[in-house]
Structure formats: C-alpha cells, structure tokens
Design an enzyme around this catalytic site. Structure first.
Site, PDB file in Angstrom:
ATOM      1  N   LYS A   1     125.023  90.947  38.908  1.00  0.00           N
ATOM      2  CA  LYS A   1     125.858  90.054  38.115  1.00  0.00           C
ATOM      3  C   LYS A   1     125.483  88.623  38.445  1.00  0.00           C
ATOM      4  O   LYS A   1     124.982  88.309  39.535  1.00  0.00           O
ATOM      5  CB  LYS A   1     127.349  90.288  38.373  1.00  0.00           C
ATOM      6  CG  LYS A   1     127.843  90.005  39.793  1.00  0.00           C
ATOM      7  CD  LYS A   1     128.115  88.570  40.156  1.00  0.00           C
ATOM      8  CE  LYS A   1     129.034  87.883  39.183  1.00  0.00           C
ATOM      9  NZ  LYS A   1     129.247  86.425  39.639  1.00  0.00           N
TER      10      LYS A   1
ATOM     11  N   THR B   1     131.767  88.469  36.221  1.00  0.00           N
ATOM     12  CA  THR B   1     132.747  87.374  36.165  1.00  0.00           C
ATOM     13  C   THR B   1     132.590  86.668  34.818  1.00  0.00           C
ATOM     14  O   THR B   1     133.160  87.079  33.826  1.00  0.00           O
ATOM     15  CB  THR B   1     132.586  86.406  37.346  1.00  0.00           C
ATOM     16  OG1 THR B   1     131.214  86.007  37.453  1.00  0.00           O
ATOM     17  CG2 THR B   1     133.033  87.057  38.639  1.00  0.00           C
TER      18      THR B   1
ATOM     19  N   THR C   1     124.923  82.511  42.677  1.00  0.00           N
ATOM     20  CA  THR C   1     126.193  83.220  42.549  1.00  0.00           C
ATOM     21  C   THR C   1     125.898  84.527  41.910  1.00  0.00           C
ATOM     22  O   THR C   1     126.021  84.690  40.720  1.00  0.00           O
ATOM     23  CB  THR C   1     127.194  82.491  41.677  1.00  0.00           C
ATOM     24  OG1 THR C   1     127.759  81.476  42.432  1.00  0.00           O
ATOM     25  CG2 THR C   1     128.360  83.349  41.302  1.00  0.00           C
TER      26      THR C   1
ATOM     27  N   GLU D   1     125.471  80.606  31.679  1.00  0.00           N
ATOM     28  CA  GLU D   1     126.639  80.256  30.864  1.00  0.00           C
ATOM     29  C   GLU D   1     126.243  79.407  29.653  1.00  0.00           C
ATOM     30  O   GLU D   1     125.902  78.242  29.786  1.00  0.00           O
ATOM     31  CB  GLU D   1     127.668  79.538  31.732  1.00  0.00           C
ATOM     32  CG  GLU D   1     128.256  80.445  32.810  1.00  0.00           C
ATOM     33  CD  GLU D   1     129.201  79.724  33.737  1.00  0.00           C
ATOM     34  OE1 GLU D   1     129.396  78.505  33.565  1.00  0.00           O
ATOM     35  OE2 GLU D   1     129.745  80.373  34.645  1.00  0.00           O
TER      36      GLU D   1
END
Length: 374
Positions: free
Chosen positions: A201, A175, A212, A299
C-alpha cells in the site's frame, strides 16, 4: 553507473490509463501462508481496515523499515523482534497483524502498550510466541490507536484465516490508495516452480528511505534467513528506495519478506548456490512492479516518469542526481503541464551536490534528444 527513480506529480485530474488498466492478480497464494481481513471500525468509512497473516512454522523471515527518527511504535517493535531473531532460534508459526486508518505514531507510552496488547491477543488466539508476532500500522499520525477494537476482532480474524484471502488483506491495508496492489511471479529453479507473491500500500508521503508504504512479500522457497535478509535489502534498494511522489519520508514504512520452504527438495543457503540469482531477480521484479503501482497511485497522479542517469562515477552519485530531478517542484510542474522545459532538468542536476562535467551532459525525453555537449 545507472540508477532509476520514478516520479509522479499530484493533480486532481481523471484517473490515468496506467491505473485503469491494472487488475489485481487472481488466485494468488503461497503454501504455508493464510490471510484474513475484516472491518474493526478504525476508519470512519466502514471498510476493511484490519488484517492478519499467518505463516507456517519453519519459515524464514526478514524485514526492512523506515529510517525516520520519529518512526512508529509498531516499527520499533518489529525492529526489536528482528534483532532478537539474530541471537536465538525461534520455533512455531509466525503472524503479521496490520491495521489501517491509524499509524500509532507519536503516541508515546500508550502507543507502545497498544502494540503489546495487540501482540498478546494474536499470540493467545493463534497459538504462537509473542516474538513471532509482527505488527504494522498505517494512517493518521498522532491519534491514539483504538486497540480495544483490534483486540476484540482477533478471534474472528483467526477463525477466518484462508490461503485464498490475500486480496482482502491488500484492501485492508489501504489508506488513501485508490486500488489494492498485488503482484505475483514464478521462476523455475532446479526443475521446481518457485512462486513469489506480494501486496503493498502507498499513495502519499512517498519518498524513501523508505516511503509511507507497507509491503508484504511471500515465497515458497527454502532459504537461509540471513541470506533472505540480504536479498530483501538488495531488492528494496533497487525498488522501494527508488521511488518518489512528494519527497516526504514516512514514519511507518515496513516491508516484510517470508519464505515458507514448502517447495520440496530445494534449499538455498548461500548466494553462490545454483538458482539464487534467478530467485533474486524474480524477487526484485515483484518488488519493482509493486513500487511502480505505488507511484502510479500517487495522490491524484496523472504522470508516470522514469529518470535514468548514466555515466555517473557511482551508483550513489547517480541516485543523488535522480532524486534531485525527481523531487524538484519545478520539474514536477513542467511534467504536470506537459512542458518539455529541459532547463529545469539542468537546474536540478546542478543543485544535486554531485560533481558534474557540464559540457558532457546530454538530456533526452524518451528517444528525443533535447540537449547535448553543454
């Protein structure tokens, strides 16, 4: 007791060297497992977003899932399937269908029906029982899954299955990840080479139980399914459940482990059997490396930090202290700014809720002693 929890701080700085130096392993494959991936246009960027994994008949499977109370329809389906496996022997091949770009979470009855339609399509085209089809979704929460796009691609996925396409599967489950993540390891047991490979992932919403993240691990050893489940739980608790980026637990976390049993003349039925400890160590090593890759791809991450606590009264207590430090915004800002402000570590220890003997606390940054004896 000792525990470890890995932390990364988000920032929009250039990609750090610990990511640039990583390369997806070449030639990863396990006998009895085939992969395919393609673009179903679930994402808007036309990248790979749908993958199918086929697992040979006779394989043992295990799974662990998010503890979120708002977990997704795919997670609930898989939990139900694994619950049913305990009560009967299933025959035939198994399959895992994964999409990215949409998590099929908080989608009500439509989300449940989307899972059922996807499972039916795989069952029909691959020739396996519905109870042997597992699904996972990752991406945006609260949007209806475009299941017709998925169903229309299932025949193509079945036709493209190959033992050499795991790297495409790793790419299809991404993602906000910046690179596909894969790890492999070999261990000698009873004179035979046992292989373990895995893909995962994860980048944001990372703070298990679990995060996540999706993880799919495969090995060619033959092992009792109940023991395989126990092994997965042990390894997850030492790896995926010990990482943090942003302290947010996801709704879609799934880790599935499959053992194809294709190594001739080798079977493990109980933990006391010769070779089990070596297998468990190798499995944990693969999962630890995957979990570290997830953290390193947090991120905008620029820092990779390991927190070690020793002298705690229990592993649980050590983990609580680790989590308090790792999830502290003030500790994160200090790490991001490269400020060795050890006072913020003291603060985080104190708020952990664990009993602490203040005058016995010692803090080190690497090998550098910065505080001791209160």
């Amino acid at each position: 007791m000792e525990d470890e929890l890995v932390l990364l701080k988000k920032n929009k700085n250039p990609i750090p060297s610990f990511i640039r130096n990583y390369t997806f392993p070449h030639g990863m494959k396990i006998e009895g497992v085939n992969f395919s991936a393609l673009c179903a246009s679930i994402k808007s960027d036309k990248k790979l977003d749908l993958t199918l994994i086929e697992i040979r008949e006779g394989a043992s499977l295990s799974g662990v899932f998010t503890t979120s109370q708002t977990r997704s329809s795919p997670v609930r389906w898989c939990e139900d399937i694994f619950g049913r496996r305990k009560n009967k022997t299933l025959s035939g091949k198994s399959a895992i269908l994964v999409n990215s770009g949409n998590s099929n979470t908080f989608t009500g009855e439509l989300g449940k029906r989307a899972v059922e339609k996807s499972v039916e399509a795989v069952s029909k085209n691959l020739g396996c029982e519905k109870e042997n089809v597992f699904v996972a979704s990752t991406g945006v929460i609260g949007e209806i899954l475009p299941v017709d796009k998925i169903i229309s691609k299932v025949p193509d996925l079945c036709e493209k299955l190959s033992p050499n396409s795991i790297s495409q599967s790793a790419e299809a489950i991404m993602t906000t990840d910046t690179f596909p993540k894969g790890v492999c390891a070999n261990v000698i047991i009873g004179g035979q080479k046992v292989s373990i490979i895995g893909i995962a992932k994860g980048s944001g919403m990372i703070s298990p139980d679990m995060a996540t993240m999706l993880g799919f691990i495969f090995t060619d050893i033959s092992i009792n399914e109940e023991l395989l489940q126990e092994s997965l739980h042990k390894s997850v608790n030492q790896t995926f459940n010990n990482i943090s980026v942003d302290s947010d637990t996801s709704t879609s976390d799934t880790v599935i482990l499959a053992a194809t049993g294709t190594v001739p003349g080798l079977h493990i039925s109980k933990s006391e059997d010769d070779g089990y400890s070596e297998f468990l160590e190798a499995l944990t090593s693969v999962m630890k490396e995957l979990s570290h890759l997830i953290v390193k791809d947090g991120e905008g991450a620029t820092k990779f930090i390991e927190i070690r606590v020793s002298g705690a009264v229990s592993e649980y207590s050590a983990k609580k202290v680790c989590q308090s430090i790792a999830n502290s915004p003030l500790v994160k800002t200090a790490a991001s700014g490269e400020d060795p402000n050890w006072g913020r570590i003291i603060m985080a220890i104190g708020k952990s809720g664990e009993s602490v003997e203040r005058d016995r606390i010692t803090i080190k940054f690497g090998d550098i002693l910065v505080a001791e004896k209160g």
